[in-house]
Scaffold this motif. Structure first.
Motif, short mmCIF file in Angstrom:
data_model
loop_
_atom_site.label_atom_id
_atom_site.label_comp_id
_atom_site.label_asym_id
_atom_site.label_seq_id
_atom_site.Cartn_x
_atom_site.Cartn_y
_atom_site.Cartn_z
N LYS A 5 12.56 -8.20 -11.29
CA LYS A 5 11.84 -7.25 -12.22
C LYS A 5 12.14 -5.91 -11.44
N VAL A 6 11.85 -4.34 -11.61
CA VAL A 6 12.34 -3.24 -11.37
C VAL A 6 10.73 -3.27 -12.17
N VAL A 7 10.62 -2.18 -10.76
CA VAL A 7 9.28 -1.88 -10.84
C VAL A 7 8.79 -0.03 -10.50
N SER A 8 8.74 0.40 -11.90
CA SER A 8 8.90 2.30 -11.36
C SER A 8 8.19 2.74 -11.17
N LEU A 9 8.36 3.83 -10.42
CA LEU A 9 7.51 4.14 -9.52
C LEU A 9 6.16 5.08 -10.22
N GLU A 10 6.62 4.96 -11.00
CA GLU A 10 5.46 5.25 -11.90
C GLU A 10 4.28 4.32 -12.09
N ASP A 11 4.96 2.81 -11.72
CA ASP A 11 3.95 2.10 -12.76
C ASP A 11 3.21 1.76 -10.55
N ARG A 12 3.60 2.49 -9.62
CA ARG A 12 3.48 2.37 -8.22
C ARG A 12 2.00 2.94 -7.74
N ILE A 13 1.98 4.39 -8.66
CA ILE A 13 1.45 5.09 -8.41
C ILE A 13 0.47 5.06 -7.98
N PRO A 14 -0.68 4.00 -9.22
CA PRO A 14 -1.81 4.01 -9.47
C PRO A 14 -2.32 3.05 -8.41
N LYS A 15 -1.10 2.07 -8.29
CA LYS A 15 -2.11 1.10 -7.37
C LYS A 15 -2.57 1.46 -5.91
N LEU A 16 -1.23 2.30 -5.53
CA LEU A 16 -1.05 3.64 -4.02
C LEU A 16 -2.62 4.63 -3.98
N LYS A 17 -2.87 5.25 -5.59
CA LYS A 17 -4.36 6.11 -5.61
C LYS A 17 -5.68 4.93 -5.28
N GLU A 18 -5.77 3.71 -5.86
CA GLU A 18 -6.82 2.85 -5.97
C GLU A 18 -6.85 2.35 -4.52
N GLN A 19 -5.97 2.08 -3.44
CA GLN A 19 -5.76 1.81 -2.55
C GLN A 19 -6.22 2.33 -1.83
N ARG A 20 -5.80 4.44 -1.66
CA ARG A 20 -6.58 4.95 -0.76
C ARG A 20 -7.75 5.22 -1.51
N ARG A 21 -7.92 5.55 -2.43
CA ARG A 21 -10.07 5.09 -2.64
C ARG A 21 -10.43 4.02 -1.98
N ARG A 22 -10.16 3.07 -2.13
CA ARG A 22 -10.59 2.11 -1.76
C ARG A 22 -10.82 1.82 -0.23
N LYS A 23 -10.04 2.36 0.69
CA LYS A 23 -9.68 2.82 1.83
C LYS A 23 -11.11 4.48 2.34
N ALA A 24 -11.19 4.88 1.71
CA ALA A 24 -12.19 6.22 1.26
C ALA A 24 -13.06 5.81 1.68
N ASN A 25 -13.16 5.23 0.16
CA ASN A 25 -15.30 4.64 0.06
C ASN A 25 -15.57 3.71 1.45
N ARG A 26 -14.53 3.09 1.79
CA ARG A 26 -15.48 2.05 3.03
C ARG A 26 -14.78 2.64 4.19
N ARG A 27 -14.49 4.21 4.24
CA ARG A 27 -15.00 5.28 5.86
C ARG A 27 -16.37 5.32 5.72
N LEU A 28 -16.33 5.69 4.12
CA LEU A 28 -17.51 6.57 4.39
C LEU A 28 -18.75 6.13 4.16
N ILE A 29 -18.31 4.82 3.76
CA ILE A 29 -19.39 4.13 4.16
C ILE A 29 -19.81 3.75 5.59
N PHE A 30 -18.92 3.91 6.08
CA PHE A 30 -19.41 3.53 7.84
C PHE A 30 -19.56 4.90 8.64
N LEU A 31 -19.50 5.82 7.96
CA LEU A 31 -19.72 6.64 9.00
C LEU A 31 -21.03 7.00 8.27
N LEU A 32 -21.59 6.39 7.01
CA LEU A 32 -22.72 6.71 6.65
C LEU A 32 -24.32 5.77 7.16
N LEU A 33 -23.59 4.53 7.12
CA LEU A 33 -24.07 4.38 8.03
C LEU A 33 -24.57 4.59 9.39
N LEU A 34 -23.55 4.55 9.97
CA LEU A 34 -23.74 4.79 11.94
C LEU A 34 -24.81 6.26 11.27
#
Length: 259
Positions: A5-34
């Motif tokens: 199966k060939v995954v196009s770049l267009e299909d991968r971009i939403p997944k990368l954005k979601e991973q980055r968003r989750r990572k940013a949220n975790r960092r924000l939660i950590f900073l708020l708790l700190l």
């Protein structure tokens, strides 16, 4: 080209954005708790919550709870985290009666002080007062009492400036077994020209012992054995200065130490 199966770049971009968003949220939660934790700590350290509320003291006999509390300098305005354990220990030991002290902080606002006091070995009688003499040779003048004590021998007929003699008596008493030590009522300093260390020991059983402080503890340790070998019900003087011999009292005056 292999099959797959060939995954196009267009299909991968939403997944990368979601991973980055989750990572940013975790960092924000950590900073708020700190940040929240820092705020809580600042409020705690600046509020009465961090002040000492309870003081627990164990191991004390010579000193009362109030005495040790005052000696420690700790009160309800003391921040529990500003207490220096080593300095507090040394402060308590400076009293003369404390051999060691273990300080522990119990969250959130309790200080526990476990003290080990020097053994009270005798009372030094001076001017109708009885001053505790400790095993280290220190006299606790602030612990003086006016009523005649019964929990330790009384040292009499010594001037308060004769510290060397007082400490010598205390050191010799400290070497005795519990059996012999508990049999002593009084120790009177009765020096003579040939022996400046001579003492007269008044025993609870009514006998008197003449001894020299240079060999006091070694010879007096045999007192129970000596008494068991006496074939008389009379009380008298046991002379342990050089050898060992017994002389019965001839009169009540002699028994009471009168000339």
């Amino acid at each position: 080209m292999e099959k797959g199966k060939v995954v196009s770049l267009e299909d991968r971009i939403p997944k990368l954005k979601e991973q980055r968003r989750r990572k940013a949220n975790r960092r924000l939660i950590f900073l708020l708790l700190l940040f929240f934790l820092i705020i809580v700590c600042v409020i705690y350290f600046q509020s009465p919550l961090s002040h000492v509320k309870n003081i627990e003291i164990t191991g004390n006999h010579l000193y009362s709870f109030e005495d040790l509390e005052k000696m420690s300098g700790i009160d309800s305005k003391t921040n529990i985290w500003t207490i220096k354990k080593d300095k507090l220990t040394e402060k308590l030991k400076d009293s003369g009666g404390i051999k060691s002290a273990k300080i522990s902080i119990v969250f959130p606002n309790t200080v526990h002080i476990d003290v080990k006091e020097y053994r009270k070995i005798a009372y030094f009688e001076v001017k109708n007062e009885f001053i505790p003499l400790l095993e280290n040779g220190e006299m606790l003048h602030d612990r003086a009492m006016t009523n005649s004590p019964y929990d330790a021998p009384i040292i009499k007929d010594i001037k308060s400036e004769d510290n060397k003699v007082i400490k010598k008596i205390g050191g010799e008493l400290n070497k005795l077994s519990a059996e012999v030590y508990n049999a002593i009522s009084e120790v009177r300093y009765t020096p003579k020209n040939t022996d400046k260390w001579r003492v007269t020991v008044y025993m609870n059983d009514g006998n008197q012992v003449l001894a020299s402080l240079s060999s006091f503890s070694d010879k007096l340790q045999h007192y129970p054995s000596i008494i068991s070998q006496l074939n008389t019900d009379k009380k008298g003087v046991i002379d342990l200065e050089v050898g060992s011999y017994f002389k019965a009292f001839d009169s009540e005056g002699e028994k009471n130490g009168e000339e």
